[in-house]
Design an enzyme around this catalytic site. Structure first.
Site, PDB file in Angstrom:
ATOM      1  N   GLU A   1       0.873  -1.179   0.000  1.00 32.23           N
ATOM      2  CA  GLU A   1       0.000   0.000   0.000  1.00 32.23           C
ATOM      3  C   GLU A   1       0.906   1.224   0.000  1.00 32.23           C
ATOM      4  O   GLU A   1       1.480   1.574   1.026  1.00 32.23           O
ATOM      5  CB  GLU A   1      -0.909  -0.013   1.246  1.00 32.23           C
ATOM      6  CG  GLU A   1      -1.904  -1.160   1.275  1.00 32.23           C
ATOM      7  CD  GLU A   1      -3.011  -1.037   0.228  1.00 32.23           C
ATOM      8  OE1 GLU A   1      -3.196   0.063  -0.337  1.00 32.23           O
ATOM      9  OE2 GLU A   1      -3.685  -2.042  -0.040  1.00 32.23           O
TER      10      GLU A   1
ATOM     11  N   CYS B   1      -1.574   9.638   2.420  1.00 31.31           N
ATOM     12  CA  CYS B   1      -1.267   8.973   1.145  1.00 31.31           C
ATOM     13  C   CYS B   1      -2.247   9.357   0.049  1.00 31.31           C
ATOM     14  O   CYS B   1      -1.889   9.433  -1.116  1.00 31.31           O
ATOM     15  CB  CYS B   1      -1.275   7.462   1.332  1.00 31.31           C
ATOM     16  SG  CYS B   1      -2.826   6.829   1.996  1.00 31.31           S
TER      17      CYS B   1
END
Ligand code: NAD
Length: 448
Positions: free
Chosen positions: A208, A242
């Protein structure tokens, strides 16, 4: 130490205990208990690490984990049960099914920017799928890492769930061991190290990662609403998210409206003296402060707005909006800070070509009322996920998969997708001892 721990967990996994549904549910309930009874310890630790308000951390990192646990508890029996699939002619009298097998010992490596949820959200599917887990939180958010170590040691057996504290040397040691799955959240360069280590044992990985998440704003979008939503997602956690909008792409006429609206949204969120606002977080450490500050010193882009002065002693970098060109230094890598470049283009085709010229981002955002253009945007850009007319929000929907593509990651989790990621879907065909003549007839006629 890593070797001993992996052996201990593998022995426990091999007893079959962690794979029992009762065990999995109890572990989820224990985790839920920690997030209610001991939540203040976690909130204090995140505040000490990131200077983020406790209420905000609860909303962003704890409440969603509790919702996810409840969602898992509600669906676990159904997801863990074998799935019966369509039969073929040759197996008309048999039972083909998918059995959900637990994988084994999982390594979970977390980042510092959402130091609680980036451990909790993957941890839920890992244990729900019947695995044991070794957690390596980020050493950069050291207070949160220590609290997790303390709480998890108090509530779980080491042979089932344990925390390893430390940074690169400790992670490097752990990566020498053989795991059954590695779940890593962090930056792209380190992901390559993780994947290289995993390859030695053919260990599957879920990565991720981050990237430059673009926001395209069309002329028909309401500038004030778009700006408010972008400002929230960009400056939340001081840009260290993110999924944060990395840069905006818009037309010259929308740009001037957006600048006015972004400034007004910033005043509404953080007041006129942003450095004094309790709602504005800090850069995590001097290394990241210096990285962003050196880009600020090198950029050639004119400043459109600056909400204060940079202050190294306070790790404060104000919201800064730049009138950027595609070749600007801020357009090279993920910014991961409170700087927002705005690029101008003539139309959607040019915006798409800007996005396609870079690596595939974790998310892409598009503000417009035109459904034909939305289809074009979805068809012609590639990203981990998309929110239309807002930012970040697709991650809140646990019936959607969450994950990246290309340099923004591989694999996905959240909701049922997480359960699937941390289980092995074993194809099983169960036959009986009847129908021998029919089987022979079919084989004969199918030229086996
Ligand atoms: P990072 O890669 O520096 O650190 C993450 C983990 O990797 C830490 O636990 C660290 O100890 C370990 N690590 C660091 N260097 C290592 C090395 N050389 N060898 C082995 N292990 C090493 O990432 P970060 O700075 O903590 O996080 C920021 C990045 O994470 C950003 O790029 C952000 O976009 C991304 N991110 C992605 C998601 C997502 O869900 N996709 C969520 C949060 C953050």
């Amino acid at each position: 130490m890593g070797a001993e721990l992996v052996t201990l967990q593998r022995q426990y996994f091999n007893t079959g205990a962690p794979t029992e549904l009762k065990h999995r549910k109890k572990a989820l309930q224990t985790l839920r208990k920690i997030l209610t009874i001991d939540v203040n310890e976690i909130l204090d630790a995140v505040e000490a690490d990131l200077r983020r308000q406790k209420g905000v951390t609860h909303a962003l990192e704890i409440a969603n984990a509790i919702v996810e646990i409840d969602y898992y508890l509600e669906h676990l029996d159904e997801w863990a049960a074998p799935t019966y699939v369509e039969k073929t002619l040759t197996t008309a009298l048999d039972t083909p099914m998918i059995v959900k097998e637990s994988k084994g010992v999982v390594l979970l490596i977390g980042p510092w920017n959402y130091p609680a949820s980036m451990i909790l959200l993957p941890l839920i599917p890992i244990i729900a799928a019947g695995n044991t887990v070794i957690i390596k939180p980020s050493e950069v958010a050291e207070n949160t890492a220590k609290v997790f170590d303390r709480l998890f040691t108090k509530y779980f057996e080491k042979r089932y769930l344990s925390v390893v504290l430390g940074g690169v040397p400790e992670t490097t040691e752990l990566l020498k061991e053989r795991f059954d799955h590695i779940m890593y959240t962090g930056c792209t360069p380190v992901a390559k190290i993780i994947m290289t280590a995993a390859a030695k044992n053919l260990t599957p990985v879920t990565l991720e990662l981050g990237g430059k998440c673009p926001v395209v704003v069309e002329d028909d979008a309401p500038a004030d609403i778009a700006a408010k939503r972008i400002a929230w997602g960009k400056w939340l956690n001081c840009g260290q998210t993110c999924l944060a909008p990395d840069y905006i792409i818009t037309t010259p006429s929308m740009k001037s409206k957006l600048i006015v609206a972004l400034k007004s949204a910033l005043t509404e969120f953080y007041g006129t003296d942003i450095q004094k606002s309790k709602d504005y977080s800090r850069i995590i450490n001097t290394r990241h402060f210096d990285r962003i500050n050196s880009l600020l010193e090198k950029t050639k882009a004119p400043i459109l707005f600056k909400g204060g002065e940079v202050d190294r002693n306070d790790l404060f970098i104000p919201p800064i909006i730049l009138d950027a060109h595609r070749s600007d230094i801020f357009m090279e890598d993920e910014i991961f800070g409170p700087i927002l470049p705005i690029l101008t283009v003539k139309d959607l085709d040019e915006a798409i070509s800007v996005i396609r010229s870079g690596e595939k981002p974790l998310a892409a955002y598009y503000f417009t009322k035109n459904s034909g253009k939305i289809d074009k945007f979805l068809n012609e850009t590639s990203s981990g996920g998309v929110t239309i007319n807002d930012v970040l929000m697709h991650i809140t929907v646990d019936t959607l998969p969450f994950g990246g593509i290309g340099h923004s990651g591989m694999g996905r989790y959240r909701g049922k997708f997480g359960f699937e990621t941390f289980s092995h879907e074993k194809g099983v065909l169960k036959r009986g001892y009847f129908g021998e003549s029919l089987a022979r007839f079919v084989f004969k006629n199918e030229n086996f």
